[in-house]
Write a protein that holds these residues in place. Structure first.
Motif, PDB file in Angstrom:
ATOM      1  N   PRO A   3     -20.923   2.041 -32.256  1.00 18.32           N
ATOM      2  CA  PRO A   3     -21.766   1.398 -31.234  1.00 18.32           C
ATOM      3  C   PRO A   3     -21.495   1.905 -29.825  1.00 18.32           C
ATOM      4  O   PRO A   3     -22.215   1.544 -28.890  1.00 18.32           O
ATOM      5  N   ASN A   4     -20.447   2.729 -29.667  1.00 15.67           N
ATOM      6  CA  ASN A   4     -20.053   3.143 -28.326  1.00 15.67           C
ATOM      7  C   ASN A   4     -20.935   4.271 -27.805  1.00 15.67           C
ATOM      8  O   ASN A   4     -21.292   5.189 -28.550  1.00 15.67           O
ATOM      9  N   PRO A   5     -21.254   4.254 -26.515  1.00 17.48           N
ATOM     10  CA  PRO A   5     -21.981   5.386 -25.929  1.00 17.48           C
ATOM     11  C   PRO A   5     -21.048   6.570 -25.737  1.00 17.48           C
ATOM     12  O   PRO A   5     -19.824   6.385 -25.598  1.00 17.48           O
ATOM     13  N   PRO A   6     -21.573   7.789 -25.733  1.00 19.79           N
ATOM     14  CA  PRO A   6     -20.731   8.936 -25.382  1.00 19.79           C
ATOM     15  C   PRO A   6     -20.201   8.776 -23.956  1.00 19.79           C
ATOM     16  O   PRO A   6     -20.874   8.210 -23.090  1.00 19.79           O
ATOM     17  N   VAL A   7     -18.992   9.271 -23.731  1.00 18.39           N
ATOM     18  CA  VAL A   7     -18.378   9.226 -22.402  1.00 18.39           C
ATOM     19  C   VAL A   7     -18.504  10.601 -21.756  1.00 18.39           C
ATOM     20  O   VAL A   7     -18.142  11.618 -22.356  1.00 18.39           O
ATOM     21  N   LEU A  96      -9.179  20.684 -18.470  1.00 20.32           N
ATOM     22  CA  LEU A  96     -10.438  20.253 -19.081  1.00 20.32           C
ATOM     23  C   LEU A  96     -11.154  21.341 -19.873  1.00 20.32           C
ATOM     24  O   LEU A  96     -12.260  21.121 -20.366  1.00 20.32           O
ATOM     25  N   ALA A  97     -10.524  22.485 -20.039  1.00 18.04           N
ATOM     26  CA  ALA A  97     -11.175  23.598 -20.739  1.00 18.04           C
ATOM     27  C   ALA A  97     -11.398  23.318 -22.212  1.00 18.04           C
ATOM     28  O   ALA A  97     -12.219  23.978 -22.855  1.00 18.04           O
ATOM     29  N   HIS A  98     -10.700  22.316 -22.774  1.00 18.22           N
ATOM     30  CA  HIS A  98     -10.851  22.015 -24.197  1.00 18.22           C
ATOM     31  C   HIS A  98     -12.100  21.181 -24.476  1.00 18.22           C
ATOM     32  O   HIS A  98     -12.431  20.928 -25.638  1.00 18.22           O
ATOM     33  N   LEU A  99     -12.806  20.758 -23.435  1.00 14.59           N
ATOM     34  CA  LEU A  99     -14.002  19.935 -23.581  1.00 14.59           C
ATOM     35  C   LEU A  99     -15.245  20.730 -23.179  1.00 14.59           C
ATOM     36  O   LEU A  99     -15.145  21.692 -22.406  1.00 14.59           O
ATOM     37  N   PRO A 100     -16.426  20.350 -23.691  1.00 10.87           N
ATOM     38  CA  PRO A 100     -17.661  20.967 -23.182  1.00 10.87           C
ATOM     39  C   PRO A 100     -17.747  20.765 -21.677  1.00 10.87           C
ATOM     40  O   PRO A 100     -17.781  19.627 -21.198  1.00 10.87           O
ATOM     41  N   LEU A 101     -17.760  21.845 -20.940  1.00  8.30           N
ATOM     42  CA  LEU A 101     -17.586  21.809 -19.491  1.00  8.30           C
ATOM     43  C   LEU A 101     -18.817  22.396 -18.808  1.00  8.30           C
ATOM     44  O   LEU A 101     -19.109  23.584 -18.942  1.00  8.30           O
ATOM     45  N   VAL A 102     -19.554  21.540 -18.101  1.00  9.35           N
ATOM     46  CA  VAL A 102     -20.715  21.965 -17.331  1.00  9.35           C
ATOM     47  C   VAL A 102     -20.275  22.106 -15.878  1.00  9.35           C
ATOM     48  O   VAL A 102     -19.871  21.123 -15.254  1.00  9.35           O
ATOM     49  N   LEU A 215     -26.700  15.270 -22.061  1.00  9.34           N
ATOM     50  CA  LEU A 215     -27.404  15.696 -23.270  1.00  9.34           C
ATOM     51  C   LEU A 215     -26.475  16.469 -24.207  1.00  9.34           C
ATOM     52  O   LEU A 215     -26.521  16.289 -25.431  1.00  9.34           O
ATOM     53  N   LEU A 216     -25.609  17.304 -23.652  1.00 13.24           N
ATOM     54  CA  LEU A 216     -24.639  18.020 -24.490  1.00 13.24           C
ATOM     55  C   LEU A 216     -23.661  17.033 -25.133  1.00 13.24           C
ATOM     56  O   LEU A 216     -23.228  17.237 -26.275  1.00 13.24           O
ATOM     57  N   ALA A 217     -23.315  15.988 -24.411  1.00 12.06           N
ATOM     58  CA  ALA A 217     -22.443  14.963 -24.989  1.00 12.06           C
ATOM     59  C   ALA A 217     -23.096  14.275 -26.180  1.00 12.06           C
ATOM     60  O   ALA A 217     -22.410  13.741 -27.053  1.00 12.06           O
ATOM     61  N   ARG A 218     -24.413  14.299 -26.221  1.00 12.61           N
ATOM     62  CA  ARG A 218     -25.166  13.737 -27.341  1.00 12.61           C
ATOM     63  C   ARG A 218     -25.492  14.796 -28.394  1.00 12.61           C
ATOM     64  O   ARG A 218     -26.347  14.568 -29.258  1.00 12.61           O
ATOM     65  N   ASP A 219     -24.836  15.956 -28.296  1.00 18.20           N
ATOM     66  CA  ASP A 219     -24.964  17.027 -29.284  1.00 18.20           C
ATOM     67  C   ASP A 219     -26.356  17.664 -29.307  1.00 18.20           C
ATOM     68  O   ASP A 219     -26.785  18.216 -30.331  1.00 18.20           O
ATOM     69  N   VAL A 220     -27.070  17.617 -28.192  1.00  9.27           N
ATOM     70  CA  VAL A 220     -28.338  18.331 -28.089  1.00  9.27           C
ATOM     71  C   VAL A 220     -28.039  19.821 -27.903  1.00  9.27           C
ATOM     72  O   VAL A 220     -27.218  20.185 -27.052  1.00  9.27           O
ATOM     73  N   PRO A 221     -28.654  20.714 -28.670  1.00  8.55           N
ATOM     74  CA  PRO A 221     -28.397  22.151 -28.515  1.00  8.55           C
ATOM     75  C   PRO A 221     -28.733  22.630 -27.097  1.00  8.55           C
ATOM     76  O   PRO A 221     -29.644  22.095 -26.449  1.00  8.55           O
ATOM     77  N   LEU A 222     -28.002  23.634 -26.627  1.00 12.98           N
ATOM     78  CA  LEU A 222     -28.090  24.053 -25.232  1.00 12.98           C
ATOM     79  C   LEU A 222     -29.514  24.366 -24.778  1.00 12.98           C
ATOM     80  O   LEU A 222     -29.938  23.837 -23.735  1.00 12.98           O
TER      81      LEU A 222
END
Length: 267
Positions: A3-7, A96-102, A215-222
């Motif tokens: 139920p949690n939203p992406p952070v 923070l390089a281990h995370l998807p970084l915008v 959107l990337l946090a929600r796994d939407v393709p780039l």
């Protein structure tokens, strides 16, 4: 079902006028159904006409904020804005390089104020761009990062050679606007959308990059995420295009359209 939203974590500066920086980031995260966390890298005294002064957050305080968030919350993506100093640029690259970084490489404000000097620019190129998932410069920022002028698609391809995917965002006040998406090892792709004539565009870059991170946090393709972030930004520009807030370049909307309710005649 979780139920949690992406952070999504924003690492950026404040804007006392509420148009750009963390104000734009957190509002955009919320609009995309994500929970926004934040790390304050700088405090600006800023309005729609310009930046009056800047206080850069000490690097240890930035590190403490990052640790506080990562130790407690499941961060799904990170968006960076104004970082303020080369030491903070390096810190972000390390922590923070281990995370998807915008990375929105904020070097100059909408008003023209310099928000990142040559040392910051060099730190971006040496440390942060190689570990970023995607960077979102406008054409001027792309040229500044590379130290050379060129067509937007050429700049996008050159930046992609440094490691990240790249979206060089377009400009223009009429007709169409073209963003260029370059993925390492692939030819740049033009993404065209209608341009909107408005002076209320302060915070546009922050809004686009924050939407992309959410959107990337929600796994939407780039590629789809880039298109959807551009469409969201355009919708917010349309919402605020006739506002009359401030004496300079007004803010892009961080609100949503007001709901309409039927009038209760017998109330």
């Amino acid at each position: 079902m979780n139920p949690n939203p992406p952070v999504v974590l924003a690492v950026a500066g404040t804007d006392s006028g509420g148009a750009a920086g963390l104000a734009a980031d957190l509002a955009t995260f919320a609009a995309h159904g994500t929970h926004g966390a934040c790390v304050v890298t700088a405090i600006t005294a800023q309005d729609t006409t310009g930046v009056r002064s800047i206080h850069v957050t000490p690097v240890q305080m930035v590190a403490d904020q990052i640790d506080a968030v990562l130790d407690d919350l499941p961060v799904a993506a990170v968006k960076t804005g104004m970082l303020g100093s080369p030491e903070v640029v390096r810190l972000v690259a390390e922590r923070l390089a281990h995370l998807p970084l915008v990375v929105d490489p904020v070097l100059v404000a909408t008003s023209g104020a310099v928000l990142g000097d040559e040392a910051v620019r060099a730190a971006y190129v040496a440390h942060l761009l190689p570990v970023a998932h995607v960077i979102t410069p406008n054409a001027g920022e792309a040229a500044a990062l590379l130290g050379t002028d060129g067509a937007p698609d050429v700049l996008a391809a050159a930046l992609a050679d440094l490691g990240p995917s790249v979206v060089v965002t377009g400009g223009g006040t009429s007709g169409t606007c073209t963003d260029w998406l370059a993925v390492p090892g692939q030819a740049p792709v033009a993404l065209t959308h209608p341009a909107l004539e408005t002076r209320n565009d302060h915070g546009t870059g922050c809004t686009f990059s924050a939407a992309l991170a959410a959107l990337l946090a929600r796994d939407v393709p780039l590629p789809d995420a880039v298109r959807r972030a551009a469409a969201y930004t355009a919708s917010q520009l349309a919402l605020s295009k006739d506002w009359n807030l401030g004496r300079g370049r007004g803010p892009i909307a961080h609100t949503q359209p007001m709901p309409t309710h039927p009038i209760e005649e017998n109330r």
